[in-house]
Scaffold this active site. Structure first.
Site, PDB file in Angstrom:
ATOM      1  N   LYS A   1      29.794  64.202  33.393  1.00 55.62           N
ATOM      2  CA  LYS A   1      30.245  64.202  34.833  1.00 55.62           C
ATOM      3  C   LYS A   1      30.812  63.208  35.410  1.00 55.62           C
ATOM      4  O   LYS A   1      31.266  62.151  34.318  1.00 55.62           O
ATOM      5  CB  LYS A   1      28.974  64.267  35.687  1.00 55.62           C
ATOM      6  CG  LYS A   1      28.025  63.100  35.648  1.00 55.62           C
ATOM      7  CD  LYS A   1      26.805  63.199  36.329  1.00 55.62           C
ATOM      8  CE  LYS A   1      26.025  61.794  36.374  1.00 55.62           C
ATOM      9  NZ  LYS A   1      24.800  61.782  37.151  1.00 55.62           N
TER      10      LYS A   1
ATOM     11  N   TYR B   1      43.524  34.881  49.662  1.00 56.82           N
ATOM     12  CA  TYR B   1      42.996  35.075  50.942  1.00 56.82           C
ATOM     13  C   TYR B   1      42.101  34.200  51.366  1.00 56.82           C
ATOM     14  O   TYR B   1      40.867  33.828  50.718  1.00 56.82           O
ATOM     15  CB  TYR B   1      42.824  36.495  51.121  1.00 56.82           C
ATOM     16  CG  TYR B   1      44.217  37.409  51.210  1.00 56.82           C
ATOM     17  CD1 TYR B   1      45.004  37.342  52.088  1.00 56.82           C
ATOM     18  CD2 TYR B   1      43.954  38.375  50.223  1.00 56.82           C
ATOM     19  CE1 TYR B   1      46.132  38.213  52.040  1.00 56.82           C
ATOM     20  CE2 TYR B   1      45.004  39.156  50.372  1.00 56.82           C
ATOM     21  CZ  TYR B   1      46.086  39.196  51.166  1.00 56.82           C
ATOM     22  OH  TYR B   1      47.256  40.104  51.204  1.00 56.82           O
TER      23      TYR B   1
END
Length: 379
Positions: free
Chosen positions: A43, A259
């Protein structure tokens, strides 16, 4: 599906997937599953690694049973393994029945409503049943399953070829829930007779084998991930992830990186700027600083350049990540690549640094990497 190969010159990272290792892992899990046999859970595009490559490799090795989740996954997988059984773990959904029947997909019915809906269709193809023995996710309750086993009229309208349940805590081998689920499932199977059944996922196989059942359903272990807490991972590694170094720059002690200015350099440093970020599935939660996880898990992500450890500096950004390469020789940096997952950095070490699990890291690897597939199965 994402499992394509292409020219890495246009891309900032490369993802190497060892199909031979996947096959070797399946053979190992199949051996551990005896006297049963191992299926393969493919899956989510084979856990993000490319079902169009993984499924044919496993089918050629002798795997004849696959488990997907959604109908579209099953439809995509069918041409890759024309003779295989393909089960759909998420059951049936409106509008998908005709396509499922046309491609010979076997739904894992997960509620009485789904059972009755499938039975109402007349001469239906084979189906499977999901029994909830403790997950409280999909599945008939134990009482519902026992009632269905004794309902000769309803059962006569169904061709049930497989009955399954799913461990909630198999990654913790001593958890009491495991024995509770085994006993509950055994009680159900006693009422269904000799119908094929499965319970063990990867962790179940590695800690207890097939539990006397016909089929096991390994997933993460196929792809090299850790399945059981507290034991050495016996599976071969499958994935190597590398990012291109775009620039190496010098910065003075006291300057900040990335950042939020959350990392202040304690020394004069060299910083490698790599072409990888959270848009590529390199998690921001693994940043070296500036994320809440660092309060609980001090060590963030790192890379390896020429055998030298290079910690992430500051926050991982969308497309770029900064690594401390102060101690890395120039000749190693000249190669222009940094290892993020691979021989020197196990998948699950990356996951722990990000406060998550290997499953999430694998399935999150984005489509921006150049993908390369190795086919040779080593002895």
């Amino acid at each position: 599906m994402t499992g394509r190969t292409d020219n890495g010159d246009l891309r900032g990272g490369r993802l190497t997937i060892d199909l031979g290792a996947i096959v070797a892992n399946w053979r190992d899990l199949d051996r551990r599953s005896r006297p049963g046999r191992a299926a393969a859970v493919v899956k989510a595009d084979a856990y993000g690694l490319g079902a169009e490559h993984v499924v044919p490799a496993l089918a050629a090795a002798g795997c004849d049973t696959f488990f997907a989740a959604m109908p579209d996954e099953g439809v995509s997988i069918r041409p890759l393994a024309p003779e295989a059984r393909i089960f759909l773990l998420n059951g049936i959904q409106p509008g998908a029945t005709d396509a499922m029947i046309a491609d010979g997909l076997i739904p894992v019915l997960a509620s009485l409503q789904q059972v009755e809906s499938w039975a109402a269709g007349g001469d239906r193809p084979p189906c499977a049943l999901q029994i909830d023995t403790g997950m409280n996710r999909l599945g008939l309750t134990v009482d519902e399953a026992l009632a269905l086993a004794g309902d000769d009229v309803l059962r006569s309208r169904l061709d049930i070829v497989h009955v399954m349940s799913h461990f909630a805590c198999a990654d913790m081998s001593d958890h009491p829930m495991n024995q509770h689920q085994i006993e509950s499932f055994q009680a159900v199977m006693a009422s269904f007779g000799d119908i094929e059944s499965s319970l063990s996922n990867s962790a179940g196989v590695l800690t207890g084998g097939a539990h006397g059942l016909a089929v096991t359903r390994p997933g993460i272990a196929l792809y090299g991930g850790e399945a059981v807490d507290g034991i050495a991972n016996p599976m071969r590694p499958v994935v190597t992830l590398e990012a291109r170094i775009m620039q190496v720059r010098s910065a003075a002690a006291g300057e900040t990186v990335s950042y939020g200015a959350t990392h202040r350099l304690a020394r004069d440093s060299r910083i490698a700027i790599a072409s990888v970020g959270y848009a590529d599935g390199y998690p921001r939660s693994g940043s070296g600083s500036g994320v809440p996880l660092r309060d609980a898990v001090p060590e963030g992500l790192c890379g390896i350049v020429g055998g030298h450890r290079a910690p992430v500096l500051g926050r991982v950004t969308m497309d770029l990540t900064c690594f401390d390469v102060t101690g890395v020789p120039d000749d190693a940096l000249a190669e222009g690549w940094i290892e993020l997952i691979g021989p020197n950095i196990p998948l699950d070490d990356v996951a722990r640094a990000c406060g998550t699990i290997g499953y999430e890291v694998l399935t999150g690897l984005g489509p921006r990497y150049a993908r390369h597939y190795r086919h040779k199965e080593e002895d």
